[in-house]
Design a protein around this motif. Structure first.
Motif, PDB file in Angstrom:
ATOM      1  N   PHE A 168       0.846  -1.185   0.000  1.00 13.80           N
ATOM      2  CA  PHE A 168       0.000   0.000   0.000  1.00 13.80           C
ATOM      3  C   PHE A 168       0.883   1.237   0.000  1.00 13.80           C
ATOM      4  O   PHE A 168       1.877   1.295   0.731  1.00 13.80           O
ATOM      5  CB  PHE A 168      -0.932   0.033   1.218  1.00 13.80           C
ATOM      6  CG  PHE A 168      -1.910   1.167   1.164  1.00 13.80           C
ATOM      7  CD1 PHE A 168      -2.979   1.127   0.273  1.00 13.80           C
ATOM      8  CD2 PHE A 168      -1.746   2.297   1.946  1.00 13.80           C
ATOM      9  CE1 PHE A 168      -3.869   2.185   0.173  1.00 13.80           C
ATOM     10  CE2 PHE A 168      -2.628   3.361   1.859  1.00 13.80           C
ATOM     11  CZ  PHE A 168      -3.696   3.300   0.965  1.00 13.80           C
ATOM     12  N   PRO A 169       0.551   2.247  -0.827  1.00 13.43           N
ATOM     13  CA  PRO A 169       1.368   3.468  -0.884  1.00 13.43           C
ATOM     14  C   PRO A 169       1.064   4.406   0.281  1.00 13.43           C
ATOM     15  O   PRO A 169      -0.034   4.954   0.378  1.00 13.43           O
ATOM     16  CB  PRO A 169       0.963   4.091  -2.228  1.00 13.43           C
ATOM     17  CG  PRO A 169      -0.429   3.599  -2.479  1.00 13.43           C
ATOM     18  CD  PRO A 169      -0.525   2.240  -1.847  1.00 13.43           C
ATOM     19  N   ALA A 170       2.023   4.566   1.160  1.00 13.66           N
ATOM     20  CA  ALA A 170       1.856   5.460   2.314  1.00 13.66           C
ATOM     21  C   ALA A 170       3.243   5.907   2.781  1.00 13.66           C
ATOM     22  O   ALA A 170       4.241   5.706   2.087  1.00 13.66           O
ATOM     23  CB  ALA A 170       1.078   4.766   3.428  1.00 13.66           C
ATOM     24  N   GLY A 171       3.304   6.495   3.961  1.00 15.53           N
ATOM     25  CA  GLY A 171       4.524   7.130   4.441  1.00 15.53           C
ATOM     26  C   GLY A 171       5.562   6.169   4.991  1.00 15.53           C
ATOM     27  O   GLY A 171       5.367   4.949   5.029  1.00 15.53           O
ATOM     28  N   LEU A 172       6.684   6.743   5.452  1.00 16.46           N
ATOM     29  CA  LEU A 172       7.827   5.947   5.875  1.00 16.46           C
ATOM     30  C   LEU A 172       7.919   5.756   7.374  1.00 16.46           C
ATOM     31  O   LEU A 172       8.616   4.851   7.833  1.00 16.46           O
ATOM     32  CB  LEU A 172       9.120   6.605   5.371  1.00 16.46           C
ATOM     33  CG  LEU A 172       9.246   6.737   3.851  1.00 16.46           C
ATOM     34  CD1 LEU A 172      10.567   7.389   3.486  1.00 16.46           C
ATOM     35  CD2 LEU A 172       9.104   5.395   3.176  1.00 16.46           C
ATOM     36  N   CYS A 173       7.255   6.593   8.150  1.00 13.83           N
ATOM     37  CA  CYS A 173       7.329   6.460   9.609  1.00 13.83           C
ATOM     38  C   CYS A 173       6.304   5.424  10.061  1.00 13.83           C
ATOM     39  O   CYS A 173       5.097   5.632   9.901  1.00 13.83           O
ATOM     40  CB  CYS A 173       7.064   7.803  10.273  1.00 13.83           C
ATOM     41  SG  CYS A 173       7.141   7.710  12.077  1.00 13.83           S
ATOM     42  N   PRO A 174       6.731   4.303  10.644  1.00 14.88           N
ATOM     43  CA  PRO A 174       5.796   3.215  10.936  1.00 14.88           C
ATOM     44  C   PRO A 174       4.810   3.503  12.050  1.00 14.88           C
ATOM     45  O   PRO A 174       3.794   2.811  12.155  1.00 14.88           O
ATOM     46  CB  PRO A 174       6.724   2.048  11.316  1.00 14.88           C
ATOM     47  CG  PRO A 174       7.983   2.690  11.782  1.00 14.88           C
ATOM     48  CD  PRO A 174       8.124   3.936  10.961  1.00 14.88           C
ATOM     49  N   THR A 175       5.066   4.508  12.897  1.00 15.15           N
ATOM     50  CA  THR A 175       4.163   4.768  14.019  1.00 15.15           C
ATOM     51  C   THR A 175       3.064   5.776  13.700  1.00 15.15           C
ATOM     52  O   THR A 175       2.253   6.108  14.556  1.00 15.15           O
ATOM     53  CB  THR A 175       4.950   5.257  15.250  1.00 15.15           C
ATOM     54  OG1 THR A 175       5.714   6.418  14.902  1.00 15.15           O
ATOM     55  CG2 THR A 175       5.896   4.180  15.752  1.00 15.15           C
ATOM     56  N   ILE A 176       3.002   6.272  12.454  1.00 17.11           N
ATOM     57  CA  ILE A 176       1.921   7.173  12.058  1.00 17.11           C
ATOM     58  C   ILE A 176       0.598   6.425  12.074  1.00 17.11           C
ATOM     59  O   ILE A 176       0.492   5.316  11.548  1.00 17.11           O
ATOM     60  CB  ILE A 176       2.160   7.736  10.650  1.00 17.11           C
ATOM     61  CG1 ILE A 176       3.427   8.581  10.607  1.00 17.11           C
ATOM     62  CG2 ILE A 176       0.974   8.560  10.165  1.00 17.11           C
ATOM     63  CD1 ILE A 176       3.824   8.999   9.207  1.00 17.11           C
ATOM     64  N   GLY A 177      -0.449   7.010  12.647  1.00 12.41           N
ATOM     65  CA  GLY A 177      -1.774   6.429  12.583  1.00 12.41           C
ATOM     66  C   GLY A 177      -2.376   6.666  11.209  1.00 12.41           C
ATOM     67  O   GLY A 177      -2.273   7.768  10.656  1.00 12.41           O
ATOM     68  N   VAL A 178      -3.018   5.631  10.641  1.00 12.09           N
ATOM     69  CA  VAL A 178      -3.513   5.793   9.280  1.00 12.09           C
ATOM     70  C   VAL A 178      -4.659   6.796   9.210  1.00 12.09           C
ATOM     71  O   VAL A 178      -4.870   7.430   8.167  1.00 12.09           O
ATOM     72  CB  VAL A 178      -3.960   4.442   8.664  1.00 12.09           C
ATOM     73  CG1 VAL A 178      -2.830   3.443   8.669  1.00 12.09           C
ATOM     74  CG2 VAL A 178      -5.193   3.878   9.344  1.00 12.09           C
ATOM     75  N   GLY A 179      -5.396   6.992  10.308  1.00 15.28           N
ATOM     76  CA  GLY A 179      -6.512   7.931  10.272  1.00 15.28           C
ATOM     77  C   GLY A 179      -6.095   9.328   9.873  1.00 15.28           C
ATOM     78  O   GLY A 179      -6.639   9.924   8.940  1.00 15.28           O
ATOM     79  N   GLY A 180      -5.094   9.863  10.545  1.00 23.04           N
ATOM     80  CA  GLY A 180      -4.614  11.197  10.208  1.00 23.04           C
ATOM     81  C   GLY A 180      -3.856  11.221   8.899  1.00 23.04           C
ATOM     82  O   GLY A 180      -3.971  12.166   8.117  1.00 23.04           O
ATOM     83  N   HIS A 181      -3.081  10.162   8.647  1.00 26.69           N
ATOM     84  CA  HIS A 181      -2.245  10.105   7.446  1.00 26.69           C
ATOM     85  C   HIS A 181      -3.103  10.134   6.179  1.00 26.69           C
ATOM     86  O   HIS A 181      -2.882  10.952   5.278  1.00 26.69           O
ATOM     87  CB  HIS A 181      -1.405   8.830   7.497  1.00 26.69           C
ATOM     88  CG  HIS A 181      -0.334   8.746   6.466  1.00 26.69           C
ATOM     89  ND1 HIS A 181       0.658   9.699   6.321  1.00 26.69           N
ATOM     90  CD2 HIS A 181      -0.079   7.808   5.504  1.00 26.69           C
ATOM     91  CE1 HIS A 181       1.476   9.349   5.346  1.00 26.69           C
ATOM     92  NE2 HIS A 181       1.040   8.215   4.820  1.00 26.69           N
ATOM     93  N   PHE A 182      -4.100   9.271   6.113  1.00 25.73           N
ATOM     94  CA  PHE A 182      -4.976   9.242   4.947  1.00 25.73           C
ATOM     95  C   PHE A 182      -5.768  10.532   4.821  1.00 25.73           C
ATOM     96  O   PHE A 182      -6.011  11.019   3.712  1.00 25.73           O
ATOM     97  CB  PHE A 182      -5.961   8.075   5.030  1.00 25.73           C
ATOM     98  CG  PHE A 182      -5.338   6.703   4.981  1.00 25.73           C
ATOM     99  CD1 PHE A 182      -3.964   6.515   4.877  1.00 25.73           C
ATOM    100  CD2 PHE A 182      -6.139   5.573   5.044  1.00 25.73           C
ATOM    101  CE1 PHE A 182      -3.401   5.245   4.845  1.00 25.73           C
ATOM    102  CE2 PHE A 182      -5.601   4.302   5.002  1.00 25.73           C
ATOM    103  CZ  PHE A 182      -4.229   4.129   4.909  1.00 25.73           C
TER     104      PHE A 182
END
Length: 520
Positions: A168-182
């Motif tokens: 899945f295409p997303a960010g590099l920091c593993p502790t980011i919550g997907v709710g805010g990221h998306f």
């Protein structure tokens, strides 16, 4: 008489200030809110008040920046940790009934901490989604449902274990919550091939300002458009996302090549600006500038031999050889980019904790016209100054730039060469933040996008503007100051959508989208 008039004027000014900026419920309303929660389906062990023994540990669990955990930090009335949708609905309904707003936290990476603290005196509760973190992969359909409280690392791990040929295409920091990221778009090293995270959202479930649970069909086209890049905490509480998974080869290749100024860093960065956005979409090269050096970091969806050939033709200035290659699985590459060690186990992606030892400040820019070599020669010395941090240059082009600026709220597409993230670090008591980042940001103004000077909402920055509240709702005019930097011409549509779905401005913070009010 004069003294009394002065005191009266001062009191009136104070009252006006409070009326314009904050709405503070009475103590009775706060107690009524807590009492309301106790009568709902939410078990008492999922509600933490400041008197609860675990309140501090729950609050700190997703704080990523210690400057937002001080004795003067405005903290929530309580933290609700829901385990199902009905708990979230109950928190919103109690909040509406008793005039207590809720702020929503998924991973806690909001750079200004607005998901769990307030800049101003305000009574609010936090709905912490960390317990809503399931990832359900449909390998045959190449889709997944992921809860907002899951981290990017947890998403990557679950997908790769269920379907190693998918990612899945997303960010590099593993502790980011997907709710805010998306919610803010979601940039990453595969966005040139597959677009942003938000570009790959197919459906969602959301609790709106009236406590209703909605899916894509029920929320309608405008609201579904708004939540895919319009910023977190604006339109409701997204509980889960249905996402399109993308194919990745069995082997990907990573490299780190560092160049000092004496080794040609300025020439290499100057060329990178126009080359990186035009590279084959399978290849992404970002740059981290620190001290007197530029680190070129690349992910290639293919083998080392093919990458060496491409680089020797297109970017010989880096002098890349086979010795620079690190071949691995896509999942391992998401570990390697953070650890720099091929032996680090992929299970580290499941670690949700981060250190609270370092204070940070972040800012952002977009570049549409390549910065000249002469200008880069003036920029590099900034990284030898006292308090110097780093900048990260993320290339656009490919799929992320091929999508229309209005297809999602994220407008930084056509014509954008790359994004700049400025990061300052410091230690101590948190009050000695370096001036370096502000001064460099000011220095960079001639070189970056203009009218407006763009910014990325997932790198939230209160320096570019804060809301004021007039007549009980956020002022649209105050919101435009920062909103058009994040969203360009899409900001107006976001505000119109906000008026449709949350006219009373229940979901709000210092940089939330205001309900649109036309000027007569």
């Amino acid at each position: 008489m004069a003294a009394a008039s002065t005191r009266a004027a001062a009191l009136l000014l104070t009252v006006c200030f409070l009326a314009c900026y904050v709405s503070v419920p009475s103590l009775a309303a706060s107690e009524d809110f807590l009492q309301c929660l106790s009568t709902t389906s939410i078990p008492s062990q999922l509600v933490f008040t400041p008197s609860s023994p675990s309140f501090t540990s729950v609050l700190v669990s997703s704080i990523r920046n210690p400057k937002f955990f001080t004795p003067t930090t405005v903290r929530p009335l309580c933290i609700v940790t829901p385990t199902n949708a009905s708990h979230v609905q109950a928190a919103v309904l109690c909040g509406r009934r008793h005039d207590v707003r809720v702020r929503v936290r998924s991973g806690g990476h909001d750079y200004e901490g607005l998901s769990y603290r307030s800049e101003r005196p305000e009574t609010f509760a936090v709905v912490d989604l960390a317990s809503l973190r399931a990832v359900r992969v449909d390998r045959a359909a190449a889709t997944a449902w992921v809860d907002s409280g899951a981290t990017v690392g947890e998403l990557y791990y679950a997908v790769a274990k269920a379907a190693p040929e998918l990612a899945f295409p997303a960010g590099l920091c593993p502790t980011i919550g997907v709710g805010g990221h998306f919610s803010g778009g979601g940039m990453g090293l595969t966005m040139r091939k597959y677009g942003l995270s938000a570009d790959n959202v197919l459906d969602a479930t959301l609790v709106d300002a009236n406590g209703r649970l909605l899916d894509r069909k029920a929320m309608g086209a405008d609201l579904f458009w708004a939540i895919r890049g319009g910023g977190g905490g604006n339109f409701g509480i997204v509980l889960s996302w249905k996402v399109r998974l993308v194919p990745v080869p069995p082997t990907v290749t990573f490299f780190d090549i560092q160049k000092s100024v004496d080794q040609g860093a300025v020439n290499a960065v100057t060329k990178w600006q126009t080359l990186a956005p035009a590279l084959p979409e399978d290849l992404s090269i970002r740059v981290i500038v620190q001290s007197n050096q530029a680190l070129f970091q690349s992910l290639y969806l293919g083998s080392c031999s093919a990458l060496v050939t491409t680089m020797s033709i297109l970017f010989p200035e880096l002098g890349m050889t086979r010795a620079d290659c690190r071949e691995m699985t896509w999942l391992q590459s998401m570990v390697y980019v953070n650890s720099g060690d091929t032996e680090t186990p992929v299970e580290t992606l499941l670690n949700r904790t981060t250190s609270l030892s370092t204070f940070t400040k972040n800012k952002s820019d977009y570049v549409k016209k390549a910065i000249t070599k002469d200008s880069w020669e003036k920029i590099f010395p900034w990284f030898n100054k006292t308090g110097a941090g780093i900048i990260i240059l993320e290339p656009h082009g490919g799929k992320v730039s091929g999508i229309a600026d209005t297809d999602t709220p994220f407008p930084h597409r056509s014509g954008v060469l790359y994004n700049i993230q400025y990061v300052a670090f410091w230690t101590g008591n948190g009050t000695d933040a370096p001036n370096w980042i502000k001064n460099l940001y000011d220095f960079m103004e001639p070189f970056v996008s203009k009218n407006p000077r763009g910014a990325y909402v997932n790198y939230r920055d209160l320096d570019i503007g804060e809301n004021t509240v007039v007549g009980g709702v956020t002022s649209y005019e105050s919101g435009k100051v920062w909103g058009e930097k994040y969203f360009g011409g899409n900001f107006r549509r976001l505000a119109i959508t906000k008026r449709k779905v949350d006219a009373g401005d229940y979901f709000r913070n210092e940089q939330s989208v205001p309900p649109f009010v036309s000027r007569k």
